[in-house]
Design a protein around this motif. Structure first.
Motif, short mmCIF file in Angstrom:
data_model
loop_
_atom_site.label_atom_id
_atom_site.label_comp_id
_atom_site.label_asym_id
_atom_site.label_seq_id
_atom_site.Cartn_x
_atom_site.Cartn_y
_atom_site.Cartn_z
N SER A 27 41.33 47.41 40.86
CA SER A 27 39.92 47.04 40.91
C SER A 27 39.18 47.92 39.93
O SER A 27 39.61 49.04 39.64
CB SER A 27 39.34 47.22 42.32
N ARG A 40 39.53 39.16 34.59
CA ARG A 40 38.71 37.94 34.67
C ARG A 40 39.59 36.70 34.61
O ARG A 40 39.33 35.70 35.30
CB ARG A 40 37.69 37.91 33.54
N ASP A 73 40.67 35.77 37.90
CA ASP A 73 39.57 35.68 38.88
C ASP A 73 39.46 36.93 39.75
O ASP A 73 39.13 36.84 40.94
CB ASP A 73 39.75 34.45 39.78
N ARG A 78 33.93 39.39 38.41
CA ARG A 78 32.87 38.38 38.34
C ARG A 78 32.77 37.82 36.93
O ARG A 78 33.13 38.47 35.95
CB ARG A 78 31.55 38.98 38.79
N ASP A 79 32.25 36.63 36.83
CA ASP A 79 32.15 35.94 35.55
C ASP A 79 30.92 36.46 34.80
O ASP A 79 29.87 35.81 34.72
CB ASP A 79 32.04 34.43 35.77
N SER A 118 31.14 46.59 43.90
CA SER A 118 30.18 45.60 44.39
C SER A 118 29.52 44.84 43.24
O SER A 118 29.14 43.68 43.39
CB SER A 118 29.11 46.28 45.25
N TYR A 145 30.98 44.28 40.11
CA TYR A 145 31.86 43.57 39.17
C TYR A 145 33.14 43.01 39.77
O TYR A 145 33.67 42.02 39.26
CB TYR A 145 32.24 44.51 38.02
N ASP A 146 33.69 43.61 40.82
CA ASP A 146 34.97 43.14 41.35
C ASP A 146 34.80 41.93 42.26
O ASP A 146 33.79 41.79 42.96
CB ASP A 146 35.66 44.25 42.16
N ARG A 147 35.80 41.05 42.23
CA ARG A 147 35.91 39.97 43.22
C ARG A 147 37.03 40.37 44.16
O ARG A 147 38.21 40.13 43.87
CB ARG A 147 36.21 38.63 42.54
N ASP A 197 37.87 39.28 46.96
CA ASP A 197 38.47 38.24 47.80
C ASP A 197 39.56 37.46 47.06
O ASP A 197 40.04 36.45 47.54
CB ASP A 197 37.39 37.26 48.28
N GLY A 198 39.96 37.96 45.88
CA GLY A 198 40.99 37.28 45.10
C GLY A 198 42.34 37.31 45.80
O GLY A 198 42.64 38.23 46.56
#
Length: 238
Positions: A82, A130, A133, A136-137, A178, A180-182, A184-185
């Protein structure tokens, strides 16, 4: 018996690292470093034309060790993939090894090779994550700028308030994640991304080591550890 050039390079760098830490960069002299290494002052200048260049080489190897440590943590599943965890790892390394702090604070502008390699690695890491996924985009430049601002602030604050370091590092990780990371991937995406992230880190290590002693046969022995064989990605990109 005279040492081979490769051994002399290692000995001088080790002596310089110790002298810089004990006496400080400003007070350490090339005469002291040469004496500590058991070589003539002219030999030091044969390898590095100035004390500044020698110090940059020492810092470059410190940063290479930091990136190698990050790669090891990811490879052994001791560190989750992350951007928040990466930011925390790098600032922790800066606090543990003060000679890297100017680079992490983006102040070492006189040594482009040292500043460019870690930033190039971070750019590759953001782009890889990215593609799976995992972030974040957002524009890569915006992500990097935001991370650098957060990391610089955390580094300066932690250097000034040592008792608060654990709190500051935790806040840094949470802030970057919080933003930049996703998180829940899918787990398989993380596993698939790791080999490409490791390649980016290893390339940066190679660049830093090569810059530390250019035109000298030192790369293999000065690397923090032997580069493992590349692993093929185990998952497909989105």
């Amino acid at each position: 018996m005279a040492r081979p050039a490769q051994d002399r390079t290692e000995v001088i760098l080790a002596a310089a690292r110790a002298q810089f830490r004990e006496a400080g960069v400003d007070r350490a002299t090339v005469d002291e470093i040469a004496a500590r290494a058991g070589v003539g002052k002219g030999t030091v200048f044969l390898y590095w034309p100035s004390k500044t260049r020698l110090h940059e080489a020492v810092v470059g190897l410190e940063v290479a060790r930091t990136l190698a440590s990050l790669a090891t943590g990811l490879r052994r599943d001791e560190l989750r993939l992350s951007l928040g965890a990466i930011a925390r790892h790098e600032i922790t390394a800066g606090l543990d090894h003060p000679s890297t702090a100017p680079l992490l604070a983006n102040q070492l502008t006189s040594a482009p090779a040292l500043a460019v390699a870690p930033r190039r690695a971070l750019r590759r890491i953001v782009d890889v994550m990215r593609s799976y996924d995992l972030v974040r985009d957002l524009d890569t430049d915006d992500v990097i700028a935001g991370m650098e601002v957060a990391m610089t602030g955390a580094l300066v604050r932690a250097l000034g308030e040592p008792p608060e370091r654990p709190t500051i590092l935790t806040a840094l990780e949470h802030l970057v994640s919080s933003a930049y990371d996703r998180l829940d991937g899918p787990v398989e995406s993380v596993a698939a991304a790791v080999p490409e992230v490791l390649e980016a880190l290893e390339d940066a290590v190679d660049a830093l080591v090569a810059a530390a002693a250019p035109d000298r046969p030192t790369t293999a022995r000065l690397r923090p550890y032997e580069r493992p064989p590349a692993e093929a990605p185990t998952g497909a990109r989105h």
